[in-house]
Motif scaffolding. Structure first.
Motif, mmCIF file in Angstrom:
data_model
loop_
_atom_site.group_PDB
_atom_site.id
_atom_site.type_symbol
_atom_site.label_atom_id
_atom_site.label_comp_id
_atom_site.label_asym_id
_atom_site.label_seq_id
_atom_site.Cartn_x
_atom_site.Cartn_y
_atom_site.Cartn_z
ATOM 1 N N ALA A 64 -11.651 4.802 15.062
ATOM 2 C CA ALA A 64 -12.388 4.885 13.790
ATOM 3 C C ALA A 64 -11.412 4.754 12.614
ATOM 4 O O ALA A 64 -10.245 5.120 12.741
ATOM 5 C CB ALA A 64 -13.110 6.220 13.717
ATOM 6 N N PRO A 65 -11.877 4.218 11.488
ATOM 7 C CA PRO A 65 -10.984 4.114 10.334
ATOM 8 C C PRO A 65 -10.819 5.458 9.630
ATOM 9 O O PRO A 65 -11.527 5.767 8.677
ATOM 10 C CB PRO A 65 -11.707 3.097 9.434
ATOM 11 N N THR A 66 -9.910 6.271 10.138
ATOM 12 C CA THR A 66 -9.698 7.601 9.535
ATOM 13 C C THR A 66 -8.226 7.793 9.165
ATOM 14 O O THR A 66 -7.345 7.059 9.638
ATOM 15 C CB THR A 66 -10.085 8.726 10.530
ATOM 16 N N ALA A 67 -7.990 8.832 8.362
ATOM 17 C CA ALA A 67 -6.625 9.166 7.946
ATOM 18 C C ALA A 67 -5.800 9.579 9.170
ATOM 19 O O ALA A 67 -4.605 9.286 9.266
ATOM 20 C CB ALA A 67 -6.673 10.297 6.936
ATOM 21 N N GLN A 68 -6.480 10.261 10.083
ATOM 22 C CA GLN A 68 -5.812 10.719 11.304
ATOM 23 C C GLN A 68 -5.237 9.534 12.088
ATOM 24 O O GLN A 68 -4.094 9.565 12.543
ATOM 25 C CB GLN A 68 -6.860 11.440 12.144
ATOM 26 N N VAL A 69 -6.038 8.489 12.200
ATOM 27 C CA VAL A 69 -5.607 7.289 12.923
ATOM 28 C C VAL A 69 -4.521 6.562 12.125
ATOM 29 O O VAL A 69 -3.452 6.223 12.653
ATOM 30 C CB VAL A 69 -6.818 6.356 13.187
ATOM 31 N N GLY A 105 0.803 -1.218 0.000
ATOM 32 C CA GLY A 105 0.000 0.000 0.000
ATOM 33 C C GLY A 105 0.833 1.263 0.000
ATOM 34 O O GLY A 105 1.973 1.280 0.483
ATOM 35 N N THR A 106 0.232 2.311 -0.577
ATOM 36 C CA THR A 106 0.885 3.628 -0.594
ATOM 37 C C THR A 106 -0.084 4.686 -0.072
ATOM 38 O O THR A 106 -0.131 5.810 -0.563
ATOM 39 C CB THR A 106 1.325 3.998 -2.037
ATOM 40 N N GLY A 107 -0.909 4.272 0.888
ATOM 41 C CA GLY A 107 -1.882 5.202 1.462
ATOM 42 C C GLY A 107 -1.330 5.870 2.712
ATOM 43 O O GLY A 107 -0.115 5.907 2.945
ATOM 44 N N TRP A 108 -2.244 6.374 3.528
ATOM 45 C CA TRP A 108 -1.868 7.113 4.730
ATOM 46 C C TRP A 108 -0.957 6.314 5.651
ATOM 47 O O TRP A 108 0.080 6.813 6.095
ATOM 48 C CB TRP A 108 -3.140 7.497 5.502
ATOM 49 N N ALA A 109 -1.359 5.075 5.935
ATOM 50 C CA ALA A 109 -0.619 4.279 6.917
ATOM 51 C C ALA A 109 0.780 3.960 6.390
ATOM 52 O O ALA A 109 1.785 4.207 7.071
ATOM 53 C CB ALA A 109 -1.397 2.997 7.224
ATOM 54 N N SER A 110 0.851 3.441 5.165
ATOM 55 C CA SER A 110 2.139 2.984 4.626
ATOM 56 C C SER A 110 3.102 4.142 4.393
ATOM 57 O O SER A 110 4.294 4.048 4.703
ATOM 58 C CB SER A 110 1.930 2.241 3.306
ATOM 59 N N PHE A 115 -4.387 12.169 -1.101
ATOM 60 C CA PHE A 115 -4.829 12.927 0.069
ATOM 61 C C PHE A 115 -6.371 12.882 0.103
ATOM 62 O O PHE A 115 -7.048 13.777 -0.409
ATOM 63 C CB PHE A 115 -4.297 14.364 -0.020
ATOM 64 N N THR A 116 -6.905 11.808 0.696
ATOM 65 C CA THR A 116 -8.344 11.516 0.624
ATOM 66 C C THR A 116 -9.270 12.614 1.186
ATOM 67 O O THR A 116 -10.366 12.779 0.653
ATOM 68 C CB THR A 116 -8.654 10.186 1.337
ATOM 69 N N PRO A 117 -8.875 13.385 2.228
ATOM 70 C CA PRO A 117 -9.833 14.377 2.731
ATOM 71 C C PRO A 117 -10.277 15.390 1.670
ATOM 72 O O PRO A 117 -11.358 15.964 1.793
ATOM 73 C CB PRO A 117 -9.063 15.067 3.866
ATOM 74 N N ALA A 121 -6.359 23.441 8.442
ATOM 75 C CA ALA A 121 -5.937 22.145 8.992
ATOM 76 C C ALA A 121 -5.542 21.204 7.853
ATOM 77 O O ALA A 121 -4.482 20.571 7.892
ATOM 78 C CB ALA A 121 -7.065 21.529 9.814
ATOM 79 N N TYR A 122 -6.380 21.117 6.812
ATOM 80 C CA TYR A 122 -6.061 20.172 5.736
ATOM 81 C C TYR A 122 -4.908 20.649 4.867
ATOM 82 O O TYR A 122 -4.139 19.837 4.351
ATOM 83 C CB TYR A 122 -7.313 19.814 4.928
ATOM 84 N N LEU A 123 -4.764 21.979 4.763
ATOM 85 C CA LEU A 123 -3.610 22.484 4.020
ATOM 86 C C LEU A 123 -2.318 22.093 4.748
ATOM 87 O O LEU A 123 -1.336 21.667 4.140
ATOM 88 C CB LEU A 123 -3.718 24.012 3.917
ATOM 89 N N GLU A 157 -0.705 -5.344 -7.608
ATOM 90 C CA GLU A 157 -1.680 -5.601 -6.551
ATOM 91 C C GLU A 157 -1.308 -6.913 -5.867
ATOM 92 O O GLU A 157 -1.016 -7.891 -6.558
ATOM 93 C CB GLU A 157 -3.060 -5.724 -7.199
ATOM 94 N N CYS A 158 -1.302 -6.907 -4.555
ATOM 95 C CA CYS A 158 -1.033 -8.174 -3.866
ATOM 96 C C CYS A 158 -2.327 -8.986 -3.849
ATOM 97 O O CYS A 158 -3.370 -8.498 -3.418
ATOM 98 C CB CYS A 158 -0.550 -7.899 -2.444
ATOM 99 N N LEU A 159 -2.234 -10.217 -4.365
ATOM 100 C CA LEU A 159 -3.433 -11.053 -4.440
ATOM 101 C C LEU A 159 -3.588 -11.884 -3.181
ATOM 102 O O LEU A 159 -4.677 -12.103 -2.696
ATOM 103 C CB LEU A 159 -3.338 -12.000 -5.649
ATOM 104 N N GLY A 193 -3.803 1.041 9.797
ATOM 105 C CA GLY A 193 -4.781 1.752 8.959
ATOM 106 C C GLY A 193 -6.090 1.003 8.859
ATOM 107 O O GLY A 193 -6.432 0.170 9.710
ATOM 108 N N ASP A 194 -6.823 1.278 7.793
ATOM 109 C CA ASP A 194 -8.198 0.778 7.649
ATOM 110 C C ASP A 194 -8.310 -0.739 7.544
ATOM 111 O O ASP A 194 -9.404 -1.277 7.707
ATOM 112 C CB ASP A 194 -8.845 1.383 6.388
ATOM 113 N N CYS A 195 -7.199 -1.441 7.234
ATOM 114 C CA CYS A 195 -7.318 -2.907 7.119
ATOM 115 C C CYS A 195 -7.190 -3.591 8.480
ATOM 116 O O CYS A 195 -7.388 -4.792 8.585
ATOM 117 C CB CYS A 195 -6.303 -3.468 6.117
#
Ligand code: FAD
Ligand code: NAI
Length: 488
Positions: A368-373, A49-54, A79-81, A457-459, A118-120, A360-362
């Motif tokens: 809660a499953p959020t970017a902040q977490v 993954g290359t999202g928030w957590a990774s 940047f999902t927000p 905040a998001y900036l 993609e990891c299968l 992260g979300d997985c």
């Protein structure tokens, strides 16, 4: 203006470094790095993954202590927000994307390998991941297996459809950058098609009925952006006889939308959204089926009816990705007994699997499953990996057993989540904010000042100065010239 903008971006960058405790990005430049020779036989660390957590993990990681490989089907961070605003052109897609390769070049010795795939499947016994090239261009090799000593699952989640018939085939989603393009294209296409000479009235009404299913933060923020776009831009560009017939419906199964917020915020947002002449909120209404041109809804009296729509956006929360589900199944229900995601211990080790971590979300945690977490978990695990790199190295060499490793790990600091509050954009230059203090006392705010807080905040949370500048530029451009109503 230029000077003021530069000062604002610089202050937000500094604020972000301080608030996120990110100053070690600077100190990292001065620490001792292992040489290429010393790096031999270091543990293979595979990050999915290359999202928030990774990415937040990678930014903290001492990449000379591991042989790091990142595998993800997308070679950028998103940047999902700011995704809801990208559907209408408030922000441009490139402004909220960060190329992952920028974070892979560290020095000659400790480059990170990135593979776009993609990891299968994860094999927790053989300690391998099976991956596949899901992009359009394929070479002679498009599948491969990668061995790991340590594996970080940061694959996020996919949109939940609860197996409701027709959702996958007919609805738009709001998760990826490609979704923003589909939504925008479909929405404008609906307007253009509604304007065809001789288009029957009922068909115009169908085409200009935009439905959002799910009154969580994703559905509400998208609804707000859509209202802004219709009111400020579409109404100026398209004929009045069309725009007057445009309707937006937010459908929520529960009695209220935005249930993560306090009652006063919920009342405020429900009133605000419904104050727009185009928007209706249908609460206690569940969508039970989606066809190509109509959806089936069941109301509070359990009566079902069919409602025609032109575009339907599905935003009903998260479900685990297939790769996560398969791993849960292969570990077994004795320890992996939650369907939502991977059960982890207090150090984010996946229960029942040696050498697998999930953030992260997985993963399943009380948060809660959020970017902040996800970002805080990523930063924590990056630091933890720096701290335990010698232990993991010795474990790989057979110089340390599992019990010794766990005993050492237990001495490390635990993850502490710092909640910075929940913010959501609700349209017409207004946002809502909520934070709970240690005594569970809730503070809330809403309105223009909160909107400015939301924007700053998001900036400040954008991961690079480049993105901060691009996003600030997009917002300025949209407020001066309006948003573009052309397709594509
Ligand atoms: P993601 O960021 O989703 O990253 C997952 C990564 O894994 C991606 O790179 C993906 O390509 C990759 N991947 C997927 N499948 C595989 C595979 N099989 N193999 C390898 N890699 C894979 N949270 C907030 O705190 N504030 C907000 O304002 C906010 N707004 C949001 C708005 C929207 C529209 C959405 C959809 C979410 C929002 N969130 C917000 C929630 C937030 O985006 C998620 O909680 C966060 O992205 C989770 O981070 P993650 O790293 O776990 O997953
Ligand atoms: P969610 O799970 O928060 O909300 C989904 C909503 O859809 C629920 O209210 C549910 O009752 C409703 N629903 C489910 N099935 C339905 C059906 N068949 N018909 C009608 N309604 C149905 O999901 P969301 O909004 O996608 O958010 C996911 C996560 O991302 C959450 O943790 C959220 O906090 C986070 N997020 C945070 C944001 C912020 O902080 N500003 C913005 C966007 C997301």
């Amino acid at each position: 203006w230029g000077g003021a903008a530069a000062t604002a971006v610089a202050s937000l960058t500094l604020l972000d470094l301080l608030v996120n405790d990110d100053l070690d990005i600077i100190t990292d430049k001065f620490r001792h790095r292992l040489t290429k020779e010393e790096m031999k036989d270091r543990p293979n660390l595979v990050i999915l993954g290359t999202g928030w957590a990774s990415l937040c993990l990678l930014r903290k990681l001492y990449t000379d202590r591991y042989n790091v490989t990142i595998v993800s089907p997308r070679n950028y961070f998103l940047f999902t927000p700011l995704l809801p605003g990208t559907t209408t052109g408030t922000t441009e897609s490139r402004s909220i994307m960060e190329p992952i390769r920028k974070y892979c070049r560290r020095s000659d010795a400790d480059d990170v390998t990135f593979i776009e795939a993609e990891c299968l499947q994860v094999d927790p016994v053989k300690k391998t991941v099976k991956c596949y090239d899901n992009s359009a261009v394929k070479g002679e090799v498009s599948e491969f297996e990668l061995p790991y000593d340590q594996l970080v699952m940061g694959v996020g989640a996919e949109s939940a459809t609860f197996g409701i018939p027709g959702v996958k085939e007919n609805a738009c989603f709001l998760k990826e950058i490609s979704d923003t393009r589909s939504i925008r294209d479909r929405m404008i296409d609906c307007f253009e098609t509604a304007g065809y000479p001789g288009q029957p009235d009922a068909e115009i009404d169908r085409l200009l009925h935009f439905v959002i299913v799910g009154g969580g933060p994703t559905g509400v923020e998208f609804c707000a952006e859509l209202n802004d776009f219709i009111t400020n831009d579409v109404k100026k560009a398209f004929p009045k006889h069309l725009t007057d017939r445009c309707r937006v419906t937010l459908v929520e199964a529960l009695p209220h939308i935005l249930t993560v917020f306090d009652k006063n915020i919920i009342d405020h947002v429900e009133k605000k959204l419904q104050s727009s002449p185009t928007t209706k909120i249908w609460t206690q209404t569940a969508v039970t089926g989606v066809k190509e041109r109509e959806m089936i809804v069941r109301d509070a009296e359990k009566k079902e009816r069919s409602v025609p729509y032109g575009m339907l956006v599905w935003a009903t929360g998260n479900a685990p990705r297939p790769v996560t589900q398969k791993l849960i199944q292969s570990i077994g229900p004795e320890v992996q007994n939650v369907r939502r995601g991977l059960v982890v211990d207090e150090y984010f080790r996946v229960k029942g699997a040696d050498g697998i971590w999930a953030i992260g979300d997985c993963s399943v945690t009380p948060l809660a499953p959020t970017a902040q977490v996800a970002s805080q978990q990523g930063r924590y695990l990056g630091r933890l990996f720096n701290d335990i790199s010698e232990d993991l190295h010795q474990k790989k060499q057979g110089q340390m057993n599992d019990q010794e490793f766990t005993a050492d790990l237990k001495k490390k600091p635990l993850f502490k989540y710092r909640h910075m509050g929940t913010l959501a954009y609700v349209g017409d230059k207004s946002a809502v904010f909520q934070i709970k203090d240690a005594d569970n006392k809730t503070t809330t705010s809403e309105g223009l000042a909160t909107f400015l807080l939301w924007r700053s905040a998001y900036l400040s949370k954008c991961l690079s100065i480049r993105n901060r500048v691009l996003v600030a530029f997009d917002w300025t451009k949209a407020s001066i010239f309006g948003r573009d109503v052309s397709r594509g």
